[in-house]
Design an enzyme around this catalytic site. Structure first.
Site, short mmCIF file in Angstrom:
data_model
loop_
_atom_site.label_atom_id
_atom_site.label_comp_id
_atom_site.label_asym_id
_atom_site.label_seq_id
_atom_site.Cartn_x
_atom_site.Cartn_y
_atom_site.Cartn_z
N HIS A 27 -9.26 -18.30 0.35
CA HIS A 27 -10.70 -18.35 0.59
C HIS A 27 -11.38 -19.26 -0.42
CE1 HIS A 27 -11.39 -14.74 -2.37
NE2 HIS A 27 -10.42 -15.53 -2.75
N GLN B 171 -5.62 -13.39 -0.45
CA GLN B 171 -6.97 -13.86 -0.14
C GLN B 171 -6.98 -15.38 -0.29
OE1 GLN B 171 -9.15 -9.74 -1.60
NE2 GLN B 171 -10.06 -11.68 -2.23
N HIS C 203 -8.93 -3.71 -10.26
CA HIS C 203 -8.55 -2.70 -9.27
C HIS C 203 -7.76 -1.57 -9.93
CE1 HIS C 203 -8.83 -5.79 -5.70
NE2 HIS C 203 -10.01 -5.40 -6.15
N ASN D 268 -7.26 -4.54 -1.71
CA ASN D 268 -8.52 -4.10 -2.30
C ASN D 268 -8.71 -2.61 -1.99
OD1 ASN D 268 -8.59 -6.85 -0.95
ND2 ASN D 268 -10.09 -7.14 -2.56
#
EC number: 1.1.3.10
Length: 622
Positions: free
Chosen positions: A451, A449, A546, A591
């Site tokens: 971002h 990710q 997670h 995810n």
């Protein structure tokens, strides 16, 4: 007090004492059902379906089953705190979308650590008159049975209506085949088709898309640069996001509310549906029949009024998260309570509950965009004069084949440079953040990710313009190992008087995590230099949030060492179902929420085929 036999708690762990929660787990007598006057407002004694937990997985079960005509009750230990839209994302406010770093405090305020070892530091400056602790002092919710060297120290839970979907990143990638559990044995084509079918439906519930940031300058700066640098080697795209862009400056992030409006039914929008949400009601256990073949009651406690109640239903579904699902089962006589002992025989009910757990490794850094990238923003601009001068102007040639950027880009840059001549950056203040990924592949088995988002860590100092910052988060997989466990104390309870969760976990050795770190360092250097204080680092175990495999899915309980079948039904019980990431038995880096939702949809299909909703008197009213 010294650690000696004079301390009455010195050998407490070896005593036969068991907590009240542990005694309740082995109790066989059922309390009487409450009378109508003993129930909290709106609560009945019996429903078709009882769901524990109100996150996106619980909301998936609710949507599927309520729309199929079932009378559904949902019990949530937390309260409603997300505004008028129950269970909605708290980032759906202008304030946080204008300043994402402020949202870090919201996340930190929501997360509750699962297992905190006792701090052994001695406070030796207390007054002699002050009471001092023994060696086994339980203080501030700490867990004296937690080995700090085998803990998932970053693991935390969120106890509110909507669960973690009230503050998550909304990243919803599909699992690549190497990460996915099998749903169809010995037929890869059929298995692919089944997953594709389920994923499509889950994506529609979450409103997943890959174009919400297509007209972001920062997003395209990062995306195009990485595509150029890795041409023919790696594929880059927008992160699949559960979100809907409402305007150039505002995104509505998806949540449990997006999946299912958690308003009680019947109501004016759903006059023929039956659903009730009960916040601040804790589930304490599920009641088994004597044959251990079905669940006959759900014990809940009204956290405001203090009353304990047993609810009856045809179907019971636990969607309270990977930790709490296993905790409720352990509190109900499944698995075992107390520190695992290899010398003892396996328990008869769910012997593999809490074994083979997985959590992802996480490497993180932040970079400041390079001068080269920032200068490229104005590549198509003709600039005359200096900012602030009367003759200052910024222009571009619309539609020119020589332009490096599309017109929407150039128009935004021109307007910002003219309207905000005080700003040395040519990037508009409200330009959306980057949301870039290169997805998990066999050649690089980690999820990325790239971002700018809010987590419980990674806030940017005020001296740096956040428009320049890019966050890098790379997530690695962990192979399921039986010795990696989540177990529950028979002596210590948590803040809700349930058996205290304790981790016994170590990341397996190997080069994969180091290769992932190297990949992040090399890739991030192509975008800019490291932000001081946010150099590449491995983060706390469990910080990813997670956690998986706590009640694993499989085809055969013994052969696969699992707890539920591919319909998420607990082995041996016809009406008990588990939902969430705890079902996922594989090593995964991406995810997991979309995959957990897909499994919940499949589970609902089984329930609808095998159980009938009760007659609905509302249907006969006009």
């Amino acid at each position: 007090m010294s650690a000696s036999s004079s301390d009455p708690f010195h050998s407490f762990a070896k005593t036969s004492f068991t907590s009240k929660a542990a005694k309740r787990a082995t109790a066989h007598s059922l309390p009487p059902l409450p009378g109508p006057g003993d129930l909290p407002p709106g609560m009945n004694v019996e429903y078709d379906v009882a769901i524990v937990g109100s996150g996106p997985i619980g909301s998936t079960y609710a949507r599927e089953l309520v729309e199929a005509g079932f009378n559904v009750a949902m019990f949530e230990i937390g309260e409603i705190d997300s505004g008028l839209k129950i269970g909605s994302h708290k980032k759906n406010t202008v304030e946080y979308q204008k300043n994402i770093d402020k949202f870090v405090n919201v996340i930190q305020g929501q997360l509750m650590p699962v297992s905190v070892p006792v701090n052994t530091m001695v406070v030796d400056t207390l007054s002699p008159a002050s009471w001092q602790a023994s060696t086994f002092f339980v203080r501030n919710g700490a867990n004296p049975e937690q080995d700090p060297l085998r803990n998932l120290s970053g693991q935390a839970v969120t106890r509110v209506v909507g669960g973690m979907s009230t503050h998550w990143t909304c990243a919803t990638p599909r699992f690549e085949k190497l990460q996915r559990p099998l749903l169809v044995k010995n037929d890869p084509v059929a298995d692919d088709a089944e997953w594709d079918r389920l994923y499509k439906k889950a994506e529609s519930y979450f409103k997943t898309g890959t174009t919400q940031f297509a007209e972001s300058i920062r997003h395209n700066l990062v995306l195009k640069k990485l595509q150029e640098e890795y041409k023919g080697v790696r594929d880059f795209q927008q992160i699949p996001l559960a979100a809907t862009r409402q305007s150039p400056t505002f995104v509505e992030w998806s949540s449990a509310h997006t999946v299912f409006d958690l308003e009680n039914r019947p109501n004016k929008d759903a006059p023929k549906q039956r659903f009730n949400l009960f916040p601040a009601v804790a589930c304490t256990s599920v009641r088994r029949n004597d044959a251990n073949s079905e669940i006959i009651g759900l014990d809940v406690r009204d956290l405001h009024g203090g009353k304990s109640i047993t609810i009856k239903a045809k179907v019971y579904i636990l969607t309270a998260g990977a930790v709490h699902n296993a905790q409720l089962l352990a509190a109900s006589g499944f698995g075992q309570l107390g520190r695992p002992d290899p010398a003892k025989p396996l328990p008869s009910l769910l012997p593999y509950l809490g074994t083979h757990i997985t959590e992802q490794t996480l490497v993180f850094c932040q970079t400041v965009m390079s001068t080269e990238l920032i200068n490229s923003v104005t590549a198509d601009m003709t600039i005359v004069g200096k900012p602030g001068d009367p003759d200052y102007s910024v222009t571009y040639t619309s539609g020119s084949p020589n332009n490096k950027h599309p017109d929407w880009w150039n128009e935004k840059v021109k307007k910002h440079m003219m309207d905000h001549q005080e700003d040395p950056l040519p990037i508009p203040f409200e330009d959306p953040e980057p949301q870039v990924t290169t997805l998990f592949k066999a050649s690089h088995p980690w999820h990325t990710q790239i971002h700018r988002d809010a987590f419980s860590y990674g806030a940017v100092q005020q001296s740096i313009d956040s428009r320049l910052i890019v966050d890098w988060r790379f997530f690695g997989r962990t192979e399921p190992k039986e010795e990696n466990k989540l177990w529950f104390s028979d002596k210590i309870t948590d803040a809700y008087n349930l058996p205290q969760p304790t981790f016994d976990f170590r990341f397996p050795g190997g080069r994969e995590a180091e290769d992932m770190m190297t990949d992040m360092c090399v890739m991030s250097a192509k975008i800019g230099g490291f932000l001081p204080g946010s150099y590449p680092q491995f983060m706390e175990p469990g910080l990813v949030l997670h956690l998986g495999g706590t009640h694993r899915m499989g085809f055969d309980e013994k052969a696969d060492k699992c707890c539920v079948d591919t319909d998420s039904r607990v082995f041996g019980f016809k009406n008990l179902f588990l939902g969430g990431c705890g079902n996922i038995p594989t090593a995964y880096a991406a995810n997991p929420t979309l995959t957990a939702m897909s499994l919940a949809i499949k589970s609902c299909e089984y329930i609808k085929k095998n159980f009938e909703p009760s007659p609905n008197p509302v249907k006969h009213h006009n």
